[in-house]
Design a protein around this motif. Structure first.
Motif, PDB file in Angstrom:
ATOM      1  N   ASP A  20      31.393  80.241  16.564  1.00 43.97           N
ATOM      2  CA  ASP A  20      31.456  78.853  15.924  1.00 43.97           C
ATOM      3  C   ASP A  20      32.822  78.224  16.665  1.00 43.97           C
ATOM      4  OD1 ASP A  20      29.109  78.970  14.327  1.00 43.97           O
ATOM      5  OD2 ASP A  20      30.338  79.918  12.888  1.00 43.97           O
ATOM      6  N   ASP A  21      33.696  78.117  15.867  1.00 40.99           N
ATOM      7  CA  ASP A  21      34.860  77.370  16.361  1.00 40.99           C
ATOM      8  C   ASP A  21      36.252  78.286  16.073  1.00 40.99           C
ATOM      9  OD1 ASP A  21      33.683  74.676  17.016  1.00 40.99           O
ATOM     10  OD2 ASP A  21      33.725  74.873  14.776  1.00 40.99           O
ATOM     11  N   LEU A  23      33.627  78.615   6.132  1.00 42.02           N
ATOM     12  CA  LEU A  23      32.284  79.319   5.688  1.00 42.02           C
ATOM     13  C   LEU A  23      31.143  79.114   6.852  1.00 42.02           C
ATOM     14  CD1 LEU A  23      31.352  81.328   3.661  1.00 42.02           C
ATOM     15  CD2 LEU A  23      30.499  79.519   2.386  1.00 42.02           C
ATOM     16  N   PRO A  24      30.985  80.117   7.589  1.00 39.93           N
ATOM     17  CA  PRO A  24      29.907  79.640   8.493  1.00 39.93           C
ATOM     18  C   PRO A  24      28.735  79.625   7.818  1.00 39.93           C
ATOM     19  CG  PRO A  24      31.311  81.743   9.292  1.00 39.93           C
ATOM     20  CD  PRO A  24      31.855  81.509   7.662  1.00 39.93           C
ATOM     21  N   ALA A  25      27.673  79.120   8.506  1.00 41.75           N
ATOM     22  CA  ALA A  25      26.446  78.763   8.031  1.00 41.75           C
ATOM     23  C   ALA A  25      25.566  80.021   7.897  1.00 41.75           C
ATOM     24  CB  ALA A  25      25.690  77.903   9.087  1.00 41.75           C
ATOM     25  N   SER A  74      35.300  95.765   4.452  1.00 39.01           N
ATOM     26  CA  SER A  74      34.639  94.567   5.086  1.00 39.01           C
ATOM     27  C   SER A  74      34.062  93.559   3.551  1.00 39.01           C
ATOM     28  CB  SER A  74      33.274  95.001   5.718  1.00 39.01           C
ATOM     29  OG  SER A  74      33.661  95.475   6.914  1.00 39.01           O
ATOM     30  N   ILE A  75      34.245  92.490   3.873  1.00 33.71           N
ATOM     31  CA  ILE A  75      33.729  91.651   2.664  1.00 33.71           C
ATOM     32  C   ILE A  75      32.756  90.535   3.223  1.00 33.71           C
ATOM     33  CG2 ILE A  75      34.240  89.889   0.826  1.00 33.71           C
ATOM     34  CD1 ILE A  75      37.250  90.760   1.122  1.00 33.71           C
ATOM     35  N   PRO A  76      31.506  90.638   2.855  1.00 36.04           N
ATOM     36  CA  PRO A  76      30.517  89.805   3.355  1.00 36.04           C
ATOM     37  C   PRO A  76      30.806  88.505   3.030  1.00 36.04           C
ATOM     38  CG  PRO A  76      29.722  90.996   1.367  1.00 36.04           C
ATOM     39  CD  PRO A  76      30.871  91.525   1.554  1.00 36.04           C
ATOM     40  N   TYR A  77      30.258  87.297   3.894  1.00 37.95           N
ATOM     41  CA  TYR A  77      30.542  86.069   3.318  1.00 37.95           C
ATOM     42  C   TYR A  77      29.831  85.356   2.161  1.00 37.95           C
ATOM     43  CZ  TYR A  77      33.176  84.930   7.712  1.00 37.95           C
ATOM     44  OH  TYR A  77      34.030  85.054   8.907  1.00 37.95           O
ATOM     45  N   SER A  78      28.511  86.072   2.163  1.00 35.59           N
ATOM     46  CA  SER A  78      28.046  85.886   0.700  1.00 35.59           C
ATOM     47  C   SER A  78      28.776  85.897  -0.664  1.00 35.59           C
ATOM     48  CB  SER A  78      26.696  86.559   0.469  1.00 35.59           C
ATOM     49  OG  SER A  78      27.031  87.866   0.550  1.00 35.59           O
ATOM     50  N   ARG A  79      29.777  86.921  -0.684  1.00 38.66           N
ATOM     51  CA  ARG A  79      30.569  87.038  -1.550  1.00 38.66           C
ATOM     52  C   ARG A  79      31.903  86.073  -1.946  1.00 38.66           C
ATOM     53  NH1 ARG A  79      32.932  87.588  -5.394  1.00 38.66           N
ATOM     54  NH2 ARG A  79      33.719  89.320  -6.530  1.00 38.66           N
ATOM     55  N   LEU A  80      31.841  85.327  -0.783  1.00 37.04           N
ATOM     56  CA  LEU A  80      32.984  84.440  -0.637  1.00 37.04           C
ATOM     57  C   LEU A  80      32.490  82.888  -0.776  1.00 37.04           C
ATOM     58  CD1 LEU A  80      35.106  86.107   1.920  1.00 37.04           C
ATOM     59  CD2 LEU A  80      35.381  86.419  -0.566  1.00 37.04           C
ATOM     60  N   ARG A  81      31.299  82.667  -1.122  1.00 38.93           N
ATOM     61  CA  ARG A  81      30.981  81.282  -0.979  1.00 38.93           C
ATOM     62  C   ARG A  81      31.873  80.290  -2.025  1.00 38.93           C
ATOM     63  NH1 ARG A  81      26.648  80.164   1.651  1.00 38.93           N
ATOM     64  NH2 ARG A  81      25.272  81.680   2.218  1.00 38.93           N
ATOM     65  N   LYS A 114      32.594  86.843  12.753  1.00 40.00           N
ATOM     66  CA  LYS A 114      31.099  85.998  12.841  1.00 40.00           C
ATOM     67  C   LYS A 114      30.332  86.476  11.732  1.00 40.00           C
ATOM     68  CE  LYS A 114      29.809  86.967  17.088  1.00 40.00           C
ATOM     69  NZ  LYS A 114      30.857  87.837  17.513  1.00 40.00           N
ATOM     70  N   ASP A 115      30.438  87.764  11.317  1.00 38.61           N
ATOM     71  CA  ASP A 115      29.338  88.311  10.312  1.00 38.61           C
ATOM     72  C   ASP A 115      30.338  88.783   8.905  1.00 38.61           C
ATOM     73  OD1 ASP A 115      30.727  90.616  11.681  1.00 38.61           O
ATOM     74  OD2 ASP A 115      28.808  91.837  11.619  1.00 38.61           O
TER      75      ASP A 115
END
Length: 245
Positions: free
Chosen positions: A115-116, A241-243, A226-233, A203-204
């Protein structure tokens, strides 16, 4: 020993407009710069050396200066000691002062851009005699639009810090299970969970990396959580927050 840590991220105008929800086809490719100097005055079997493997980004002077300062800070072994003026100055002084039996290894490596975001990992290894040296790790995530390193408070929603570290504790429990240490009461009591400033937005996933001796014995190196982005919404600000994560 003081090991320098950074927590930041980057929005890269060279990749186009800053769009966290969009993709990009270009990649920023820094120049790799490597050199090594050895002590001329050394007459022994194990002469001192300074080995540097770093990066240079075109037209990004603030970022380049930050990388050099971060690597220099990883060489500081006494509290409140001033930073050397440059890596070359550090090498000259160090090799003249300790021509034998001292080694310094420093590296900056681009480990991810998406992304950026651009993520740089910093590594150090300081050998000062004995059975082994002391390794160090840190991350730089740099905002080119802001021209500065971002702090966790820049990334988290109000009240999100407690939730973030709770997610990190959960990641630590998963790590203990993976290492088969969940039932090792002695280890868990001696090496409890701690916070770290070594955090990277990949990225993941969100990556946390610990210094040796922080949450495990030296022999286990640098533990990684490692923490998944789904846990950090409801923790990270939406722009970070990446798409679809």
């Amino acid at each position: 020993m003081r090991l320098y840590t950074l927590f930041a991220l980057a929005c890269l105008p060279l990749l186009g407009a800053c769009q966290f929800l969009g993709g990009q086809s270009d990649q920023l490719r820094p120049q790799r710069i490597t050199w090594e100097q050895r002590a001329d005055a050394c007459q022994g079997e194990r002469c001192s050396l300074v080995n540097v493997d770093t990066l240079q980004f075109a037209e990004q002077a603030p970022l380049n200066a930050l990388i050099e300062r971060a690597l220099l800070a990883m060489t500081v072994e006494q509290a409140e000691a001033p930073l050397p003026a440059s890596l070359l100055d550090y090498s000259a002084v160090q090799l003249q002062r300790e021509p034998q039996g001292q080694q310094t290894w420093l590296q900056a490596k681009l480990i991810d851009q998406h992304d950026d975001l651009l993520v740089i990992e910093l590594s150090s290894y300081l050998y000062r005699g004995g059975a082994h040296g002391m390794p160090g790790r840190a991350f730089i995530n740099y905002s080119l639009s802001r021209q500065r390193a971002l702090q966790p408070s820049d990334l988290l929603l109000p009240g999100g810090e407690e939730t973030f570290w709770q997610a990190a504790r959960e990641a630590h429990q998963r790590w203990l299970r993976e290492q088969e240490f969940e039932q090792d009461v002695e280890l868990r009591n001696k090496w409890p969970f701690e916070k770290t400033a070594n955090i990277a937005l990949l990225k993941d996933k969100v990556l946390l990396k610990y210094d040796v001796y922080a949450i495990a014995p030296y022999s286990m190196g640098h533990p990684t959580l490692s923490i998944p982005y789904s846990r950090l919404r409801k923790v990270l600000r939406p722009e970070f927050l990446p798409a679809q994560k």
